[in-house]
Structure formats: C-alpha cells, structure tokens
Design a protein around this motif. Sequence first.
Motif, PDB file in Angstrom:
ATOM      1  N   GLY A   6      -9.956  47.849 -33.971  1.00 17.64           N
ATOM      2  CA  GLY A   6      -8.930  47.226 -34.668  1.00 17.64           C
ATOM      3  C   GLY A   6      -8.433  45.822 -33.709  1.00 17.64           C
ATOM      4  O   GLY A   6      -8.049  44.912 -34.558  1.00 17.64           O
ATOM      5  N   ARG A   7      -8.740  45.828 -32.505  1.00 12.68           N
ATOM      6  CA  ARG A   7      -8.721  44.610 -31.908  1.00 12.68           C
ATOM      7  C   ARG A   7      -9.487  43.460 -32.307  1.00 12.68           C
ATOM      8  O   ARG A   7      -9.318  42.364 -32.446  1.00 12.68           O
ATOM      9  CB  ARG A   7      -8.613  44.853 -30.166  1.00 12.68           C
ATOM     10  N   LEU A   8     -10.913  43.995 -32.445  1.00 13.62           N
ATOM     11  CA  LEU A   8     -12.017  42.930 -32.967  1.00 13.62           C
ATOM     12  C   LEU A   8     -11.456  42.467 -34.240  1.00 13.62           C
ATOM     13  O   LEU A   8     -11.777  41.311 -34.499  1.00 13.62           O
ATOM     14  CB  LEU A   8     -12.999  43.817 -32.760  1.00 13.62           C
ATOM     15  N   LEU A   9     -11.020  43.099 -35.162  1.00 11.46           N
ATOM     16  CA  LEU A   9     -10.597  42.797 -36.339  1.00 11.46           C
ATOM     17  C   LEU A   9      -9.492  41.664 -36.367  1.00 11.46           C
ATOM     18  O   LEU A   9      -9.391  40.763 -37.031  1.00 11.46           O
ATOM     19  CB  LEU A   9      -9.876  43.916 -37.260  1.00 11.46           C
ATOM     20  N   MET A  10      -8.686  42.129 -35.342  1.00 11.33           N
ATOM     21  CA  MET A  10      -7.261  41.110 -35.248  1.00 11.33           C
ATOM     22  C   MET A  10      -7.972  39.581 -34.550  1.00 11.33           C
ATOM     23  O   MET A  10      -7.340  38.556 -35.214  1.00 11.33           O
ATOM     24  CB  MET A  10      -6.170  41.667 -34.058  1.00 11.33           C
ATOM     25  N   LEU A  11      -9.096  39.901 -33.786  1.00 10.21           N
ATOM     26  CA  LEU A  11      -9.433  38.626 -33.252  1.00 10.21           C
ATOM     27  C   LEU A  11     -10.137  38.033 -34.345  1.00 10.21           C
ATOM     28  O   LEU A  11     -10.014  36.389 -34.374  1.00 10.21           O
ATOM     29  CB  LEU A  11     -10.573  38.847 -32.075  1.00 10.21           C
ATOM     30  N   CYS A  12     -10.800  38.413 -35.243  1.00  9.64           N
ATOM     31  CA  CYS A  12     -11.560  37.946 -36.442  1.00  9.64           C
ATOM     32  C   CYS A  12     -10.418  37.238 -37.287  1.00  9.64           C
ATOM     33  O   CYS A  12     -10.629  35.901 -37.805  1.00  9.64           O
ATOM     34  CB  CYS A  12     -12.175  38.686 -37.154  1.00  9.64           C
ATOM     35  N   VAL A  13      -9.183  37.809 -37.222  1.00  3.59           N
ATOM     36  CA  VAL A  13      -8.265  37.291 -38.555  1.00  3.59           C
ATOM     37  C   VAL A  13      -7.615  36.076 -37.526  1.00  3.59           C
ATOM     38  O   VAL A  13      -7.205  35.051 -38.292  1.00  3.59           O
ATOM     39  CB  VAL A  13      -6.964  38.418 -38.664  1.00  3.59           C
ATOM     40  N   TRP A  14      -7.527  36.057 -36.437  1.00  4.73           N
ATOM     41  CA  TRP A  14      -6.581  35.100 -35.484  1.00  4.73           C
ATOM     42  C   TRP A  14      -7.810  33.648 -35.848  1.00  4.73           C
ATOM     43  O   TRP A  14      -7.370  32.784 -35.907  1.00  4.73           O
ATOM     44  CB  TRP A  14      -6.654  35.400 -34.330  1.00  4.73           C
ATOM     45  N   GLY A  15      -9.113  34.132 -35.592  1.00  8.04           N
ATOM     46  CA  GLY A  15     -10.082  32.873 -35.597  1.00  8.04           C
ATOM     47  C   GLY A  15     -10.033  32.438 -37.102  1.00  8.04           C
ATOM     48  O   GLY A  15     -10.189  31.073 -37.348  1.00  8.04           O
ATOM     49  N   PHE A  16     -10.056  33.173 -38.046  1.00  9.98           N
ATOM     50  CA  PHE A  16      -9.926  32.568 -39.400  1.00  9.98           C
ATOM     51  C   PHE A  16      -8.752  31.645 -39.697  1.00  9.98           C
ATOM     52  O   PHE A  16      -9.027  30.629 -40.277  1.00  9.98           O
ATOM     53  CB  PHE A  16     -10.131  33.777 -40.334  1.00  9.98           C
ATOM     54  N   LEU A  17      -7.771  32.185 -39.253  1.00 10.97           N
ATOM     55  CA  LEU A  17      -6.197  31.462 -39.413  1.00 10.97           C
ATOM     56  C   LEU A  17      -6.251  30.232 -38.598  1.00 10.97           C
ATOM     57  O   LEU A  17      -6.029  29.209 -39.165  1.00 10.97           O
ATOM     58  CB  LEU A  17      -5.111  32.387 -39.259  1.00 10.97           C
ATOM     59  N   LEU A  18      -6.759  30.292 -37.515  1.00  9.12           N
ATOM     60  CA  LEU A  18      -6.727  28.843 -36.443  1.00  9.12           C
ATOM     61  C   LEU A  18      -8.008  28.080 -36.796  1.00  9.12           C
ATOM     62  O   LEU A  18      -7.667  26.857 -36.722  1.00  9.12           O
ATOM     63  CB  LEU A  18      -7.121  29.489 -35.214  1.00  9.12           C
ATOM     64  N   THR A  19      -8.822  28.638 -37.599  1.00  8.67           N
ATOM     65  CA  THR A  19     -10.063  27.715 -38.009  1.00  8.67           C
ATOM     66  C   THR A  19      -9.658  26.687 -39.094  1.00  8.67           C
ATOM     67  O   THR A  19      -9.978  25.417 -38.798  1.00  8.67           O
ATOM     68  CB  THR A  19     -11.146  28.393 -38.679  1.00  8.67           C
ATOM     69  N   ASN A  20      -8.414  27.102 -39.752  1.00  2.61           N
ATOM     70  CA  ASN A  20      -7.936  26.416 -40.798  1.00  2.61           C
ATOM     71  C   ASN A  20      -7.415  25.001 -39.920  1.00  2.61           C
ATOM     72  O   ASN A  20      -6.961  24.179 -40.882  1.00  2.61           O
ATOM     73  CB  ASN A  20      -6.946  27.032 -41.770  1.00  2.61           C
ATOM     74  N   LEU A  21      -6.633  25.124 -39.037  1.00  2.00           N
ATOM     75  CA  LEU A  21      -6.083  23.964 -38.401  1.00  2.00           C
ATOM     76  C   LEU A  21      -7.019  23.044 -37.898  1.00  2.00           C
ATOM     77  O   LEU A  21      -6.747  21.912 -38.072  1.00  2.00           O
ATOM     78  CB  LEU A  21      -5.445  24.513 -37.098  1.00  2.00           C
ATOM     79  N   PHE A  22      -8.216  23.204 -37.570  1.00  2.00           N
ATOM     80  CA  PHE A  22      -9.175  22.313 -36.941  1.00  2.00           C
ATOM     81  C   PHE A  22     -10.271  21.652 -38.253  1.00  2.00           C
ATOM     82  O   PHE A  22     -10.519  20.626 -38.381  1.00  2.00           O
ATOM     83  CB  PHE A  22     -10.061  22.709 -36.058  1.00  2.00           C
TER      84      PHE A  22
END
Length: 90
Positions: A6-22
């Motif tokens: 679940g932690r790994l999944l949450m890191l992937c979600v954060w990464g996906f969402l923050l990638t949109n900013l850059f």
Amino acid sequence: MLINLGRLLMLCVWGFLLTNLFHPYPKPLTYFINVALFFMVVMHGLQLVLLKSTQPKDQPISRWLETKIFIFGVFEMLDWQKKQPPLKKK
C-alpha cells in the motif's frame, strides 16, 4: 507485507499526481489530476490534524511520523496502530 504494498502504491499515486505539475498532461486530464492532487493534500492533512488532536499532550507525535502519515495516509496509520501498546481498562 500488504501495508508495504500500500505504501508503494501511495508513492506511485503521489508521483503520478506531482508529475502533472512539472510535465502537464493533455488538457482535459490535467484539470482532473490537479483536483485529485488538491483533494489528496486536503484529505491527508485532515487525517493528520485529526490524529494530532486526539493524541494526549504527554505523547506527542514526532515530525518524522507526521511526515510519513501525510505521505502514506491510512497505510502508515495502520502500521502505527499495530505498534501501539493496548490500552488498559479502568
């Protein structure tokens, strides 16, 4: 095991969402992802505030644990809850 997944999944979600900013995604998708990022920050912040308000004053939560709870959300809360000693009944 499942908490770490679940932690790994949450890191992937954060990464996906923050990638949109850059590197913004195409127009209709970028609006949805911005709303999802805002919602995630608000919900994880609310979760952290509610936890801190229910903690006794003599047992403060460390900054490192606060950061992990903000990033991993409920998965870190479950892990933290398992490590807590059971409450004694009066």
